[in-house]
Scaffold this active site. Sequence first.
Site, PDB file in Angstrom:
ATOM      1  N   ARG A 101      -2.743  -0.865  19.277  1.00 28.61           N
ATOM      2  CA  ARG A 101      -2.618  -0.249  17.748  1.00 28.61           C
ATOM      3  C   ARG A 101      -4.081   0.202  17.256  1.00 28.61           C
ATOM      4  O   ARG A 101      -4.219   0.348  16.145  1.00 28.61           O
ATOM      5  CB  ARG A 101      -2.070  -1.239  17.009  1.00 28.61           C
ATOM      6  CG  ARG A 101      -0.652  -1.839  17.549  1.00 28.61           C
ATOM      7  CD  ARG A 101      -0.233  -2.569  16.206  1.00 28.61           C
ATOM      8  NE  ARG A 101       0.245  -1.625  15.054  1.00 28.61           N
ATOM      9  CZ  ARG A 101      -0.439  -1.648  13.864  1.00 28.61           C
ATOM     10  NH1 ARG A 101      -1.517  -2.601  13.712  1.00 28.61           N
ATOM     11  NH2 ARG A 101      -0.141  -0.846  12.934  1.00 28.61           N
ATOM     12  N   GLU A 157       2.774  -8.572  15.920  1.00 29.71           N
ATOM     13  CA  GLU A 157       1.587  -7.976  15.700  1.00 29.71           C
ATOM     14  C   GLU A 157       0.484  -8.909  15.544  1.00 29.71           C
ATOM     15  O   GLU A 157       0.642  -9.710  14.871  1.00 29.71           O
ATOM     16  CB  GLU A 157       1.751  -6.858  14.590  1.00 29.71           C
ATOM     17  CG  GLU A 157       0.349  -6.034  14.516  1.00 29.71           C
ATOM     18  CD  GLU A 157       0.287  -4.978  13.190  1.00 29.71           C
ATOM     19  OE1 GLU A 157      -0.799  -4.693  12.764  1.00 29.71           O
ATOM     20  OE2 GLU A 157       1.526  -4.828  12.623  1.00 29.71           O
ATOM     21  N   ARG A 181       8.810  -3.279   9.106  1.00 34.12           N
ATOM     22  CA  ARG A 181       8.053  -4.537   9.397  1.00 34.12           C
ATOM     23  C   ARG A 181       8.386  -5.448   8.131  1.00 34.12           C
ATOM     24  O   ARG A 181       8.242  -5.062   6.881  1.00 34.12           O
ATOM     25  CB  ARG A 181       6.467  -4.396   9.158  1.00 34.12           C
ATOM     26  CG  ARG A 181       5.614  -5.419   9.831  1.00 34.12           C
ATOM     27  CD  ARG A 181       4.131  -5.223   9.106  1.00 34.12           C
ATOM     28  NE  ARG A 181       3.882  -5.177   7.843  1.00 34.12           N
ATOM     29  CZ  ARG A 181       2.632  -5.300   7.443  1.00 34.12           C
ATOM     30  NH1 ARG A 181       1.620  -5.155   8.452  1.00 34.12           N
ATOM     31  NH2 ARG A 181       2.294  -5.492   6.124  1.00 34.12           N
ATOM     32  N   HIS A 223      -2.454   2.319  14.203  1.00 32.91           N
ATOM     33  CA  HIS A 223      -2.655   1.552  12.885  1.00 32.91           C
ATOM     34  C   HIS A 223      -2.517   2.552  11.903  1.00 32.91           C
ATOM     35  O   HIS A 223      -2.870   3.683  11.970  1.00 32.91           O
ATOM     36  CB  HIS A 223      -4.032   0.896  12.798  1.00 32.91           C
ATOM     37  CG  HIS A 223      -4.393   0.066  11.816  1.00 32.91           C
ATOM     38  ND1 HIS A 223      -3.401  -1.028  11.182  1.00 32.91           N
ATOM     39  CD2 HIS A 223      -5.641  -0.001  10.865  1.00 32.91           C
ATOM     40  CE1 HIS A 223      -4.027  -1.384  10.004  1.00 32.91           C
ATOM     41  NE2 HIS A 223      -5.185  -1.048   9.666  1.00 32.91           N
ATOM     42  N   HIS A 272      -1.109 -10.976  11.643  1.00 35.93           N
ATOM     43  CA  HIS A 272      -2.629 -10.761  11.239  1.00 35.93           C
ATOM     44  C   HIS A 272      -3.578 -12.056  11.441  1.00 35.93           C
ATOM     45  O   HIS A 272      -4.380 -12.363  10.834  1.00 35.93           O
ATOM     46  CB  HIS A 272      -2.675 -10.546   9.650  1.00 35.93           C
ATOM     47  CG  HIS A 272      -3.694  -9.690   9.239  1.00 35.93           C
ATOM     48  ND1 HIS A 272      -4.907  -9.550   9.060  1.00 35.93           N
ATOM     49  CD2 HIS A 272      -3.209  -8.179   9.113  1.00 35.93           C
ATOM     50  CE1 HIS A 272      -5.543  -8.343   9.036  1.00 35.93           C
ATOM     51  NE2 HIS A 272      -4.442  -7.619   8.996  1.00 35.93           N
ATOM     52  N   GLU A 287      -5.732  -2.841  15.610  1.00 35.23           N
ATOM     53  CA  GLU A 287      -6.136  -2.343  14.751  1.00 35.23           C
ATOM     54  C   GLU A 287      -7.474  -2.516  14.522  1.00 35.23           C
ATOM     55  O   GLU A 287      -8.156  -1.430  13.823  1.00 35.23           O
ATOM     56  CB  GLU A 287      -5.258  -2.703  13.459  1.00 35.23           C
ATOM     57  CG  GLU A 287      -5.424  -4.006  13.139  1.00 35.23           C
ATOM     58  CD  GLU A 287      -4.670  -4.132  12.006  1.00 35.23           C
ATOM     59  OE1 GLU A 287      -5.033  -4.626  10.805  1.00 35.23           O
ATOM     60  OE2 GLU A 287      -3.460  -4.326  11.830  1.00 35.23           O
ATOM     61  N   ASN A 299     -12.984   0.004   5.704  1.00 29.68           N
ATOM     62  CA  ASN A 299     -12.617  -0.489   4.417  1.00 29.68           C
ATOM     63  C   ASN A 299     -13.589  -1.786   4.240  1.00 29.68           C
ATOM     64  O   ASN A 299     -13.603  -2.538   4.869  1.00 29.68           O
ATOM     65  CB  ASN A 299     -11.201  -0.985   4.532  1.00 29.68           C
ATOM     66  CG  ASN A 299     -10.542  -1.726   3.332  1.00 29.68           C
ATOM     67  OD1 ASN A 299     -11.612  -1.749   2.549  1.00 29.68           O
ATOM     68  ND2 ASN A 299      -9.298  -1.959   3.301  1.00 29.68           N
ATOM     69  N   HIS A 340       7.100  -0.513   5.707  1.00 34.25           N
ATOM     70  CA  HIS A 340       6.583  -1.950   5.398  1.00 34.25           C
ATOM     71  C   HIS A 340       7.802  -2.463   4.129  1.00 34.25           C
ATOM     72  O   HIS A 340       7.754  -1.783   3.064  1.00 34.25           O
ATOM     73  CB  HIS A 340       5.427  -2.139   4.507  1.00 34.25           C
ATOM     74  CG  HIS A 340       4.114  -1.853   5.736  1.00 34.25           C
ATOM     75  ND1 HIS A 340       3.017  -2.147   5.540  1.00 34.25           N
ATOM     76  CD2 HIS A 340       4.176  -1.426   7.006  1.00 34.25           C
ATOM     77  CE1 HIS A 340       2.307  -1.921   6.362  1.00 34.25           C
ATOM     78  NE2 HIS A 340       2.876  -1.377   7.495  1.00 34.25           N
ATOM     79  N   ASP A 349       3.760  -8.870  11.024  1.00 32.68           N
ATOM     80  CA  ASP A 349       2.249  -8.839  11.484  1.00 32.68           C
ATOM     81  C   ASP A 349       1.880 -10.350  11.001  1.00 32.68           C
ATOM     82  O   ASP A 349       1.860 -10.872   9.967  1.00 32.68           O
ATOM     83  CB  ASP A 349       1.631  -7.792  10.627  1.00 32.68           C
ATOM     84  CG  ASP A 349       0.022  -7.711  10.857  1.00 32.68           C
ATOM     85  OD1 ASP A 349      -0.504  -8.531  11.579  1.00 32.68           O
ATOM     86  OD2 ASP A 349      -0.432  -6.851  10.391  1.00 32.68           O
ATOM     87  N   ASP A 379      -5.976   2.184   3.858  1.00 36.61           N
ATOM     88  CA  ASP A 379      -7.253   2.555   3.819  1.00 36.61           C
ATOM     89  C   ASP A 379      -7.762   3.438   5.041  1.00 36.61           C
ATOM     90  O   ASP A 379      -8.970   3.807   4.913  1.00 36.61           O
ATOM     91  CB  ASP A 379      -8.194   1.207   4.018  1.00 36.61           C
ATOM     92  CG  ASP A 379      -7.882   0.473   5.336  1.00 36.61           C
ATOM     93  OD1 ASP A 379      -6.543   0.245   5.525  1.00 36.61           O
ATOM     94  OD2 ASP A 379      -8.721  -0.059   5.994  1.00 36.61           O
TER      95      ASP A 379
END
Length: 405
Positions: free
Chosen positions: A285, A238, A147, A314, A214, A264, A37, A122, A212, A318
Amino acid sequence: MKIEDIKVIVCSPGRNFVTVKIVADSGVIGVGDATVNGREMAVVAYLEEHVIPCLVGRDPQDIEDIWQYLYKGAYWRKGPITMAAIAGIDMALWDIKGKLANLPVYQLLGGRSRAGVNLYAHAGGSDIDDTIDKAQTLVDQGFKAVRLQSAVAGLKTTYGVVGDKKDYYELQGNRPLPPEEQWCTQKYFSMIEALFSEARRRLGSGVHLLHDVHSRLTPIESARLGKMLEPYHLLFLEDASIAENQQSYELIRQHTTTPLAIGETYNSIWDCKDLIQSQLVDYIRAAATHAGGITAMRRIADFAGLYNVRTAPHGAPDLSPICFSAHLHLNTWTPNFGIQEFVGLGNEQIRSVFQQDVMIKDGMAVVSEKPGLGVDFNEQAAQQYPYKRSYLPVSRLEDGTVWNW
């Protein structure tokens, strides 16, 4: 048998996808996903300039030798571009191998370890109530794991909550440059426990909850978060922190029993080796598209199983349906599989390009029994959706400091 031709097709039916198409001289065709991506054309150049000329004329059945040739045979190893290119080739070769054997890929890996693949969906909302309303809808549809991502009050945008926009192209407007988003850890902490407290109150204890981060937090902040969320029994937390310094997870692990997941953005087994071997994470992941394909993912899964670490590939939008199909075959086989991220089967345009044979029922996916991966790629339909340059957002703190994405 020889590889007669390899094509790389880039299309954008809502998101950019890089598809590898390998044609054997017998007429058998295999397809693979090589999408990175925001760096799609870098993978295309790597494939067209450096990989494809080396593979035409080789036997497509020699999957292992070709994988080793592309990985060990190049001085420059690993990295997202290299490993996505290898992954696209690898998936397509497994697809061909399955078609030649008249078997689905999971049978070539060793057969079933389970009847179906557990999924987590999600739920992202504009506030806590909206998030839990969406989670309840998913539970009503049969999902047993969700999630939760809620917008943070005081921030214009929040990771995992796109709002009224359909995709990142709209976020970028008429300028195809990275959109920028704000982050504030203090405001996030003011919201996050209330989200899971309310989720448990409304959804009950029978639903698996995930979140997540992130990589927005420092290790000690992640430790605080994990400890804070222990009463709500998450399936996993996550990407609590960036793990470039893998000792960071030693600090987090010392302070919380909340299960941790990461991987991921990992490109090889070496990226996750220490985290797995030291049992600092509970779920790995890595994605087939970004970690070297089915051949590499099989090794990661086997290694993780030695240390009671489960796989949770993951599954972002994308990654093309070809990658999702590859994951279903891997997950059906993997003895230490945990759960699969699921964002749906794509819009109408995606489904017109990638015809996928998969059944979703009661929060589980059942893998295709078609030979190969079970995905038909419609190249003519793909041509209707030309590539559009796009980026993921850049994250900044409120004072303007660039922060982790």
